[in-house]
Design an enzyme around this catalytic site. Sequence first.
Site, PDB file in Angstrom:
ATOM      1  N   ASN A 122      21.277 -22.555  -4.407  1.00 13.90           N
ATOM      2  CA  ASN A 122      20.144 -22.204  -5.070  1.00 13.90           C
ATOM      3  C   ASN A 122      20.352 -22.528  -6.573  1.00 13.90           C
ATOM      4  O   ASN A 122      21.444 -22.560  -7.014  1.00 13.90           O
ATOM      5  CB  ASN A 122      19.952 -20.767  -5.219  1.00 13.90           C
ATOM      6  CG  ASN A 122      19.065 -20.229  -3.880  1.00 13.90           C
ATOM      7  OD1 ASN A 122      18.964 -20.948  -2.665  1.00 13.90           O
ATOM      8  ND2 ASN A 122      19.229 -18.919  -3.590  1.00 13.90           N
ATOM      9  N   GLY A 123      19.255 -23.162  -7.112  1.00 15.44           N
ATOM     10  CA  GLY A 123      19.450 -23.372  -8.497  1.00 15.44           C
ATOM     11  C   GLY A 123      19.039 -24.851  -8.757  1.00 15.44           C
ATOM     12  O   GLY A 123      18.730 -25.523  -7.936  1.00 15.44           O
ATOM     13  N   ARG A 152       9.991 -14.775  -0.952  1.00 11.57           N
ATOM     14  CA  ARG A 152      10.574 -15.380  -2.242  1.00 11.57           C
ATOM     15  C   ARG A 152       9.861 -16.571  -2.245  1.00 11.57           C
ATOM     16  O   ARG A 152       9.801 -17.330  -3.230  1.00 11.57           O
ATOM     17  CB  ARG A 152      12.252 -15.607  -2.287  1.00 11.57           C
ATOM     18  CG  ARG A 152      12.952 -14.345  -2.647  1.00 11.57           C
ATOM     19  CD  ARG A 152      14.400 -14.574  -2.565  1.00 11.57           C
ATOM     20  NE  ARG A 152      15.128 -13.637  -3.084  1.00 11.57           N
ATOM     21  CZ  ARG A 152      15.548 -13.298  -4.114  1.00 11.57           C
ATOM     22  NH1 ARG A 152      15.216 -14.131  -5.124  1.00 11.57           N
ATOM     23  NH2 ARG A 152      16.067 -12.049  -4.676  1.00 11.57           N
ATOM     24  N   HIS A 158     -18.563 -17.816 -26.883  1.00  7.93           N
ATOM     25  CA  HIS A 158     -17.824 -19.007 -27.571  1.00  7.93           C
ATOM     26  C   HIS A 158     -17.500 -19.910 -26.634  1.00  7.93           C
ATOM     27  O   HIS A 158     -16.183 -20.703 -27.279  1.00  7.93           O
ATOM     28  CB  HIS A 158     -16.599 -18.297 -28.554  1.00  7.93           C
ATOM     29  CG  HIS A 158     -17.042 -17.151 -29.413  1.00  7.93           C
ATOM     30  ND1 HIS A 158     -17.803 -17.400 -30.721  1.00  7.93           N
ATOM     31  CD2 HIS A 158     -16.968 -15.924 -29.383  1.00  7.93           C
ATOM     32  CE1 HIS A 158     -17.879 -16.461 -31.113  1.00  7.93           C
ATOM     33  NE2 HIS A 158     -17.529 -15.247 -30.689  1.00  7.93           N
ATOM     34  N   GLU A 192      -4.558  -9.752 -15.839  1.00  6.37           N
ATOM     35  CA  GLU A 192      -3.637  -9.707 -14.528  1.00  6.37           C
ATOM     36  C   GLU A 192      -4.562  -9.876 -13.189  1.00  6.37           C
ATOM     37  O   GLU A 192      -4.224 -10.354 -12.070  1.00  6.37           O
ATOM     38  CB  GLU A 192      -3.188  -8.299 -14.481  1.00  6.37           C
ATOM     39  CG  GLU A 192      -2.558  -7.874 -13.396  1.00  6.37           C
ATOM     40  CD  GLU A 192      -1.369  -8.655 -12.859  1.00  6.37           C
ATOM     41  OE1 GLU A 192      -1.170  -8.634 -11.690  1.00  6.37           O
ATOM     42  OE2 GLU A 192      -0.944  -9.502 -13.556  1.00  6.37           O
ATOM     43  N   LYS A 235       8.735 -15.628  -5.037  1.00  4.52           N
ATOM     44  CA  LYS A 235       8.667 -14.397  -5.630  1.00  4.52           C
ATOM     45  C   LYS A 235       9.589 -14.076  -6.919  1.00  4.52           C
ATOM     46  O   LYS A 235       9.274 -13.322  -7.867  1.00  4.52           O
ATOM     47  CB  LYS A 235       9.197 -13.287  -4.542  1.00  4.52           C
ATOM     48  CG  LYS A 235       9.296 -11.808  -5.023  1.00  4.52           C
ATOM     49  CD  LYS A 235       7.897 -11.248  -5.199  1.00  4.52           C
ATOM     50  CE  LYS A 235       7.913  -9.812  -5.419  1.00  4.52           C
ATOM     51  NZ  LYS A 235       6.703  -9.154  -5.946  1.00  4.52           N
ATOM     52  N   LYS A 276      -3.887 -12.103 -10.284  1.00  3.88           N
ATOM     53  CA  LYS A 276      -3.919 -11.654  -8.741  1.00  3.88           C
ATOM     54  C   LYS A 276      -4.921 -12.462  -7.831  1.00  3.88           C
ATOM     55  O   LYS A 276      -4.446 -12.772  -6.670  1.00  3.88           O
ATOM     56  CB  LYS A 276      -4.183 -10.267  -8.665  1.00  3.88           C
ATOM     57  CG  LYS A 276      -3.136  -9.244  -9.045  1.00  3.88           C
ATOM     58  CD  LYS A 276      -1.973  -9.246  -8.065  1.00  3.88           C
ATOM     59  CE  LYS A 276      -0.755  -9.205  -8.498  1.00  3.88           C
ATOM     60  NZ  LYS A 276      -0.366 -10.173  -9.728  1.00  3.88           N
ATOM     61  N   CYS A 300      14.477 -19.784  -3.920  1.00  2.19           N
ATOM     62  CA  CYS A 300      15.139 -20.049  -2.606  1.00  2.19           C
ATOM     63  C   CYS A 300      16.133 -18.930  -2.209  1.00  2.19           C
ATOM     64  O   CYS A 300      16.345 -18.039  -2.796  1.00  2.19           O
ATOM     65  CB  CYS A 300      16.067 -21.364  -2.598  1.00  2.19           C
ATOM     66  SG  CYS A 300      15.268 -22.621  -3.211  1.00  2.19           S
ATOM     67  N   GLU A 326      -3.986 -16.201  -7.322  1.00  2.00           N
ATOM     68  CA  GLU A 326      -2.620 -16.647  -6.651  1.00  2.00           C
ATOM     69  C   GLU A 326      -2.783 -16.335  -5.237  1.00  2.00           C
ATOM     70  O   GLU A 326      -1.878 -16.988  -4.567  1.00  2.00           O
ATOM     71  CB  GLU A 326      -1.357 -15.879  -7.294  1.00  2.00           C
ATOM     72  CG  GLU A 326      -1.469 -14.425  -7.127  1.00  2.00           C
ATOM     73  CD  GLU A 326      -0.208 -13.587  -8.097  1.00  2.00           C
ATOM     74  OE1 GLU A 326       0.733 -14.627  -8.318  1.00  2.00           O
ATOM     75  OE2 GLU A 326      -0.353 -12.725  -8.295  1.00  2.00           O
ATOM     76  N   TRP A 365      12.988 -24.060  -1.632  1.00  2.00           N
ATOM     77  CA  TRP A 365      11.510 -24.216  -2.151  1.00  2.00           C
ATOM     78  C   TRP A 365      11.880 -25.392  -3.127  1.00  2.00           C
ATOM     79  O   TRP A 365      12.362 -25.637  -3.788  1.00  2.00           O
ATOM     80  CB  TRP A 365      11.237 -23.179  -3.179  1.00  2.00           C
ATOM     81  CG  TRP A 365      10.019 -22.965  -3.831  1.00  2.00           C
ATOM     82  CD1 TRP A 365       8.743 -22.685  -3.032  1.00  2.00           C
ATOM     83  CD2 TRP A 365       9.419 -23.397  -5.009  1.00  2.00           C
ATOM     84  NE1 TRP A 365       7.696 -22.711  -3.913  1.00  2.00           N
ATOM     85  CE2 TRP A 365       8.024 -23.150  -5.402  1.00  2.00           C
ATOM     86  CE3 TRP A 365      10.132 -23.904  -6.258  1.00  2.00           C
ATOM     87  CZ2 TRP A 365       7.405 -23.394  -6.263  1.00  2.00           C
ATOM     88  CZ3 TRP A 365       9.802 -23.987  -7.337  1.00  2.00           C
ATOM     89  CH2 TRP A 365       8.188 -23.970  -7.292  1.00  2.00           C
TER      90      TRP A 365
END
Length: 603
Positions: A99-100, A26, A503, A480, A598, A484, A2, A487, A73
């Site tokens: 925030n939190g 963010r 396997h 990675e 973010k 990418k 947030c 997301e 968020w």
Amino acid sequence: MCGIVGIVGKSARDIVLNGLSKLEYRGYDSAGIYLNDLKGHEYLTKKVGRISNLKAALTPDEQGLVGIGHTRWATHGKPTEANAHPHFDVTKRFYLVHNGVIENFKELRDNYLQNVNLVSDTDTEVIVQLVSLFAREEKLDTLTAFKKVLNLVRGSYAFLLVDNTQPDHIFIAKNKSPMMLGVGDGFNVIASDALSVLDQTQTFVDLQDGDVADITKDSYKIENLETGAVDRPAHKVNLDPDAASKGTYEFYMLKEIDEQPGVIRKLSQTYLDSEGHPNFDPKIVDAMSQADRIYIFAAGTSYHAGLVGKAMIEKMTNIPVEVDLASEAGYHFPMLSKNPFFIFLTQSGETADSRVVLKEVNRRNLPSLTITNVEGSTLSREATYTILLQAGPEIAVASTKAYTAQIAVEAILAKAIGEKLNVEFANEFDLREELALAAEGMQQLVDGKEKLQELAKKYLISSRNAFYIGRGIDYYVALEAALKLKEVSYIQTEGFAAGELKHGTISLIEDGTPVIAIINDPVTNELTRGNVQEVEARGASAIIIAAKEFARESDDIVLPEISYLMSVFLTAIPIQLLAYYASKEKGLDVDKPRNLAKSVTVE
């Protein structure tokens, strides 16, 4: 996660809105603003969705010399206007953004607020209702009531509180969540990220956990809940406010991909001397050289950078390295060697999961290093040492240049320790030349990005799933690459060690399934070719990214020449561009993928 912006003493509306807009990267799902003109008029506006919705809902008359704003968020309660911030008490005297996460909000609600009709599902509303309750029933002034609530709270918070009976003040408090005070001439600003208010001031005060303060346009008084009045020195933040501009780019992600050659050159110039030797703080190198094992903690993209760093550090130093997910290690701490050293990789320096681990490291009085892009961030302040990534602001949610910057710093750090320990490979490895080759090769690849756009359009945008495969360092890159792609394009993508496909996972291969193979490893390149043949025999559409040394005429992307250990810098460009173009061609918001943030500042 947030975003918070507040100001007292200056026309607040545009400053708060512009600041929140700079924090959009963010991640958020609703936004709100409270304004007070100090003449008896106050305005509260909240909207679900983008900040543009909030701006559209405001009338020209809604102005103020005090303002607090927030992008939310969702953690407690769905994205609704009722759950959006700022929250207010039953008397509509107090307004609060947060925030939190308040861990004991249900306990506080049940113990104190049985007779209060709460209008939201959030933990935040409990706090503003408690301040109001203590102020009314115990006849406490606002700061005293606020501190009483803070002493009851368990969890993380950055609070901005306005009392409309003394509207020329903003009361603030911080614990675990980032927040900075910006000092101006005749005004003061508060923000969760300095980037959001750099157009107003470059002078900032770093607030510490447990700090609570009373802010006016001309003054600020800070005290700590445990130690009383404190003096927090102001400092300059040397960031260019225009560095976060998209310029001519449609999306930040592409701009940041294109900036990577320059970032690698800057890191080489910053951390290597004229003879190519690392020039980090000798205390860092000495401490790490004495370790019998190095532990790297990170999350997401930084975790993948840590895996590559493990290969580099072990090769150049002969010191074993473990890489752990911070979210796991924080609650299942690893068994340690006799002389451990800890590295924390984090773009933002605010990752809550990593901070849990760092607090345990500090409790044990063990040495640590934070490698971060944000000077003065929480993990930077709390670790023993810090090395900065020098990458400039990274705005897109999907990390690109911070990833390669982290790996570059790890490489330079590995050489520094290797030279200190007189390891032959480190002494002979010309890192300055290798980084120069990396930057040049990256530039060639970003200049030829049209080929990646064609591949994304041909193979990815109509697919519901995809796979990346590789061996050795290429496997770490495959992890990675998969992150990418999924997301930003929402294509279900997995990264696998190429030999593991047979396997079990090969059962998922269908006609047309994209399988992107990364081939740089001189030991296993032919084996990976064999794995490609296996998936093609089952209908897969293979895309080959290969080192020039092992390339074949039919390969899709041939990488410029570079050593295997440094190949990750080149491979990073095509895997990032494939993700970018898959998202763009699907018409998605590349910079702000759904449900993502973010900076993950809650556990």
